[in-house]
Design a protein around this motif. Structure first.
Motif, mmCIF file in Angstrom:
data_model
loop_
_atom_site.group_PDB
_atom_site.id
_atom_site.type_symbol
_atom_site.label_atom_id
_atom_site.label_comp_id
_atom_site.label_asym_id
_atom_site.label_seq_id
_atom_site.Cartn_x
_atom_site.Cartn_y
_atom_site.Cartn_z
ATOM 1 N N ASN A 1 13.051 -9.485 2.599
ATOM 2 C CA ASN A 1 13.395 -8.206 3.214
ATOM 3 C C ASN A 1 12.792 -6.998 2.514
ATOM 4 O OD1 ASN A 1 14.886 -7.148 5.400
ATOM 5 N ND2 ASN A 1 16.409 -8.739 4.952
ATOM 6 N N LEU A 2 11.655 -7.186 1.869
ATOM 7 C CA LEU A 2 11.046 -6.099 1.090
ATOM 8 C C LEU A 2 9.710 -5.671 1.693
ATOM 9 C CD1 LEU A 2 11.545 -7.501 -2.531
ATOM 10 C CD2 LEU A 2 12.683 -5.484 -1.580
ATOM 11 N N THR A 3 9.415 -4.374 1.616
ATOM 12 C CA THR A 3 8.070 -3.906 1.986
ATOM 13 C C THR A 3 7.231 -3.707 0.727
ATOM 14 O OG1 THR A 3 8.596 -1.542 1.844
ATOM 15 C CG2 THR A 3 8.993 -2.625 3.974
ATOM 16 N N CYS A 4 5.927 -3.797 0.934
ATOM 17 C CA CYS A 4 4.997 -3.541 -0.167
ATOM 18 C C CYS A 4 3.799 -2.801 0.401
ATOM 19 C CB CYS A 4 4.538 -4.842 -0.811
ATOM 20 S SG CYS A 4 3.621 -5.914 0.312
ATOM 21 N N SER A 5 2.947 -2.324 -0.482
ATOM 22 C CA SER A 5 1.689 -1.721 -0.040
ATOM 23 C C SER A 5 0.550 -2.526 -0.627
ATOM 24 C CB SER A 5 1.611 -0.271 -0.490
ATOM 25 O OG SER A 5 2.636 0.458 0.155
ATOM 26 N N ILE A 6 -0.513 -2.685 0.169
ATOM 27 C CA ILE A 6 -1.622 -3.525 -0.257
ATOM 28 C C ILE A 6 -2.929 -2.754 -0.118
ATOM 29 C CG2 ILE A 6 -2.886 -5.679 0.163
ATOM 30 C CD1 ILE A 6 -0.365 -6.997 1.060
ATOM 31 N N GLY A 7 -3.746 -2.843 -1.170
ATOM 32 C CA GLY A 7 -5.086 -2.262 -1.123
ATOM 33 C C GLY A 7 -6.113 -3.369 -1.260
ATOM 34 N N ILE A 8 -7.211 -3.233 -0.521
ATOM 35 C CA ILE A 8 -8.272 -4.234 -0.596
ATOM 36 C C ILE A 8 -9.575 -3.500 -0.897
ATOM 37 C CG2 ILE A 8 -9.538 -6.031 0.652
ATOM 38 C CD1 ILE A 8 -7.026 -5.962 2.629
ATOM 39 N N GLY A 9 -10.318 -4.001 -1.878
ATOM 40 C CA GLY A 9 -11.567 -3.342 -2.237
ATOM 41 C C GLY A 9 -12.477 -4.277 -3.007
ATOM 42 N N PRO A 10 -13.656 -3.783 -3.400
ATOM 43 C CA PRO A 10 -14.628 -4.638 -4.095
ATOM 44 C C PRO A 10 -14.306 -4.839 -5.577
ATOM 45 C CG PRO A 10 -15.551 -2.461 -3.704
ATOM 46 C CD PRO A 10 -14.223 -2.474 -3.030
ATOM 47 N N ASN A 11 -13.318 -4.114 -6.107
ATOM 48 C CA ASN A 11 -12.942 -4.318 -7.515
ATOM 49 C C ASN A 11 -11.504 -3.844 -7.727
ATOM 50 O OD1 ASN A 11 -12.963 -1.417 -8.215
ATOM 51 N ND2 ASN A 11 -15.188 -1.597 -7.928
ATOM 52 N N LYS A 12 -10.997 -4.037 -8.972
ATOM 53 C CA LYS A 12 -9.591 -3.745 -9.245
ATOM 54 C C LYS A 12 -9.264 -2.261 -9.110
ATOM 55 C CE LYS A 12 -7.720 -6.377 -12.741
ATOM 56 N NZ LYS A 12 -7.755 -7.124 -14.054
ATOM 57 N N VAL A 13 -10.171 -1.415 -9.556
ATOM 58 C CA VAL A 13 -9.907 0.023 -9.515
ATOM 59 C C VAL A 13 -9.771 0.497 -8.069
ATOM 60 C CG1 VAL A 13 -10.887 2.302 -10.004
ATOM 61 C CG2 VAL A 13 -11.001 0.493 -11.730
ATOM 62 N N ILE A 14 -10.721 0.089 -7.230
ATOM 63 C CA ILE A 14 -10.673 0.519 -5.820
ATOM 64 C C ILE A 14 -9.455 -0.096 -5.118
ATOM 65 C CG2 ILE A 14 -11.884 0.470 -3.591
ATOM 66 C CD1 ILE A 14 -13.189 2.334 -5.618
ATOM 67 N N ALA A 15 -9.154 -1.358 -5.420
ATOM 68 C CA ALA A 15 -8.006 -2.000 -4.777
ATOM 69 C C ALA A 15 -6.711 -1.282 -5.147
ATOM 70 C CB ALA A 15 -7.933 -3.479 -5.176
ATOM 71 N N LYS A 16 -6.581 -0.904 -6.415
ATOM 72 C CA LYS A 16 -5.351 -0.215 -6.837
ATOM 73 C C LYS A 16 -5.237 1.158 -6.174
ATOM 74 C CE LYS A 16 -2.641 1.296 -10.826
ATOM 75 N NZ LYS A 16 -1.357 0.914 -10.225
ATOM 76 N N MET A 17 -6.337 1.891 -6.160
ATOM 77 C CA MET A 17 -6.291 3.220 -5.549
ATOM 78 C C MET A 17 -6.032 3.101 -4.040
ATOM 79 S SD MET A 17 -9.268 5.031 -7.811
ATOM 80 C CE MET A 17 -9.007 6.725 -7.299
ATOM 81 N N GLY B 1 1.937 0.321 3.436
ATOM 82 C CA GLY B 1 0.589 0.483 3.975
ATOM 83 C C GLY B 1 -0.342 -0.677 3.652
ATOM 84 N N VAL B 2 -1.417 -0.778 4.454
ATOM 85 C CA VAL B 2 -2.536 -1.650 4.086
ATOM 86 C C VAL B 2 -3.784 -0.776 4.167
ATOM 87 C CG1 VAL B 2 -3.965 -3.633 4.704
ATOM 88 C CG2 VAL B 2 -1.488 -3.758 4.994
ATOM 89 N N THR B 3 -4.523 -0.685 3.080
ATOM 90 C CA THR B 3 -5.727 0.141 3.079
ATOM 91 C C THR B 3 -6.917 -0.713 2.683
ATOM 92 O OG1 THR B 3 -4.400 2.061 2.472
ATOM 93 C CG2 THR B 3 -6.795 2.235 2.167
ATOM 94 N N LEU B 4 -7.915 -0.710 3.549
ATOM 95 C CA LEU B 4 -9.092 -1.557 3.360
ATOM 96 C C LEU B 4 -10.285 -0.652 3.040
ATOM 97 C CD1 LEU B 4 -10.638 -4.245 3.828
ATOM 98 C CD2 LEU B 4 -10.730 -3.647 6.238
ATOM 99 N N ILE B 5 -10.889 -0.864 1.893
ATOM 100 C CA ILE B 5 -12.069 -0.083 1.509
ATOM 101 C C ILE B 5 -13.230 -1.052 1.296
ATOM 102 C CG2 ILE B 5 -13.036 1.529 -0.181
ATOM 103 C CD1 ILE B 5 -10.669 2.706 1.364
ATOM 104 N N ARG B 6 -14.217 -0.983 2.197
ATOM 105 C CA ARG B 6 -15.382 -1.869 2.058
ATOM 106 C C ARG B 6 -16.294 -1.353 0.950
ATOM 107 N NH1 ARG B 6 -15.519 -4.799 6.903
ATOM 108 N NH2 ARG B 6 -13.986 -3.932 8.333
ATOM 109 N N PRO B 7 -17.124 -2.251 0.410
ATOM 110 C CA PRO B 7 -17.968 -1.848 -0.721
ATOM 111 C C PRO B 7 -18.744 -0.550 -0.465
ATOM 112 C CG PRO B 7 -18.172 -4.205 -0.355
ATOM 113 C CD PRO B 7 -17.291 -3.681 0.732
ATOM 114 N N ASP B 8 -19.299 -0.388 0.726
ATOM 115 C CA ASP B 8 -20.109 0.817 0.973
ATOM 116 C C ASP B 8 -19.254 2.062 1.206
ATOM 117 O OD1 ASP B 8 -19.115 -0.163 3.338
ATOM 118 O OD2 ASP B 8 -20.855 0.421 4.541
#
Ligand code: DCP
Ligand code: MG
Ligand code: MG
Length: 365
Positions: A143-159, A168-175
């Motif tokens: 019963n919990l929500t979370c937020s997920i980031g996807i990126g080409p490395n740890k820094v981008i994924a965390k941000m 939220g879900v935020t997807l940042i492609r390499p370019d």
């Protein structure tokens, strides 16, 4: 390094959301989870709060009295943190996350990195689907929500995961990485705290775009090789830190604040007894014995002193831990002649007790 797909998962307002889960009537009210210092009254700090409380300006780390002031005209709920309960929920969520990763790294009680490069065959659309699936699974199980980031490395994924909180879900492609972070203030970059931010500001660097344009040699001379390189690369969307499984714990520790500052061993001993009892039960329930014991004190003027001892053979009883800790503490008090505000004990040089672990796993799984 070949192109990676890294995911960062962070649970939303975690401790407060755990409280809402076990008591749904809290959901519409501002909820503040507090860590009391043990000195009575409202002495202590806000651990976290739900988003309803954040709308009034409540923040992690602020004095409890300040949060009460901000919420004085509202029907708000203040709760004492129940760390054992949050740990238990965290352990179950981590078990869900771990299954979905090629490489899994647990970072804190509510946060983990998943390298999903192989699992998604490098495909960002597949990663987004996986993120939605993970969110559904955590919702159904806990019963919990979370937020997920996807990126080409740890820094981008965390941000990315911070970018659309909560849920939220935020997807940042390499370019897209460089453009995504360019406008943000430098302190949005993981690892840039108040001090680094201030130095950067003095250099005329406000946004991550400003940082990306700096001469890397200048950053290295200001911040040293490691941080300088990190800042320059991260601002340019690059970070090659691998997602790595965390090793076994290397130490266990606990520190408490005395009800009243004291320099008398007879006074302080009872805190040490309690710490040792708690530490020993945590260490032994996880199947460890230990060769080193350290005590730490914080004086009334906030200076820190430590004493430690290492043995050839592991210590494996509460009595042994208590007697070593008390002896170290008496020596420290005699030598330093200070008034103590906080006292803590740490055990390290851990050794795994064979056989114990399986029993524990069986009992707690
Ligand atoms: N925590 C704490 N004291 C702090 C920061 C955090 O005790 N100064 C605890 C309580 C949080 C948990 O750690 O619930 C996770 O920290 P996060 O930074 O992820 O914050 P939250 O999960 O509470 O909120 P968010 O929705 O911003 O992730
Ligand atoms: Mg969180
Ligand atoms: Mg977190």
């Amino acid at each position: 390094m070949p192109e990676r797909v890294v995911m960062q998962v962070d649970l939303d307002y975690f401790y407060a959301q755990c409280e809402e889960v076990r008591n749904p009537s809290l959901r519409n009210k501002p909820v503040v989870v507090c860590i009391y210092s043990g000195r009575g009254g409202d002495s202590g700090a806000v651990s976290t709060s739900n988003y309803a409380a954040r709308r009034y300006g409540v923040r992690s780390g602020m004095p409890i009295a300040r949060a009460k002031q901000l919420l004085r005209n509202v029907e708000a709920v203040f709760l004492k943190a129940d760390l054992d309960y949050y740990d238990e929920v965290s352990r179950r969520v981590m078990n869900i996350l771990r299954k979905h990763a090629d490489i899994f790294e647990e970072v804190s009680v509510d946060e983990a990195y998943l390298d999903v490069t192989e699992k998604t065959k490098g495909d960002y659309e597949a990663a987004k689907e996986l993120a939605l699936k993970i969110k559904t699974e955590i919702m159904e199980a806990e019963n919990l929500t979370c937020s997920i980031g996807i990126g080409p490395n740890k820094v981008i994924a965390k941000m990315a995961s911070d970018y659309q909180k909560p849920n939220g879900v935020t997807l940042i492609r390499p370019d897209e990485a460089v453009g995504f972070i360019a406008e943000l203030s430098v302190d949005k970059l993981p690892g840039v705290g108040a001090k680094t931010k201030q130095i950067l500001e003095e250099m005329g660097v406000k946004t991550i775009r400003d940082l990306a344009k700096q001469d890397p040699q200048k950053l290295i001379s200001r911040f040293g090789l490691k941080l300088g390189n990190y800042l320059y690369n991260a601002a340019n969307g690059r970070n090659d830190e691998p997602v790595k499984e965390r090793l076994e714990p290397t130490q266990f520790s606990r520190i408490v604040t005395l009800k009243q500052d004291s320099q008398r061993i007879e006074e302080i001993e009872k805190y040490v007894d309690e710490i040792c009892r708690d530490l020993y039960s945590r260490v032994s329930s996880q199947g460890y014995v230990f060769k080193s014991v350290g005590v730490i004190t914080v004086s009334d003027s906030l200076s820190t002193c430590t004493r430690s001892a290492t043995y050839e053979h592991p210590l494996d009883s509460y009595e042994a831990l208590r007697s070593v800790s008390t002896a170290l503490l008496s020596r420290l008090l005699e030598e330093e002649k200070i008034k103590i505000r906080r006292v803590g004990v740490r055990v390290s040089d851990l050794v795994k007790k064979r056989g114990q672990r399986t029993l524990y796993d069986f009992l707690t799984s």
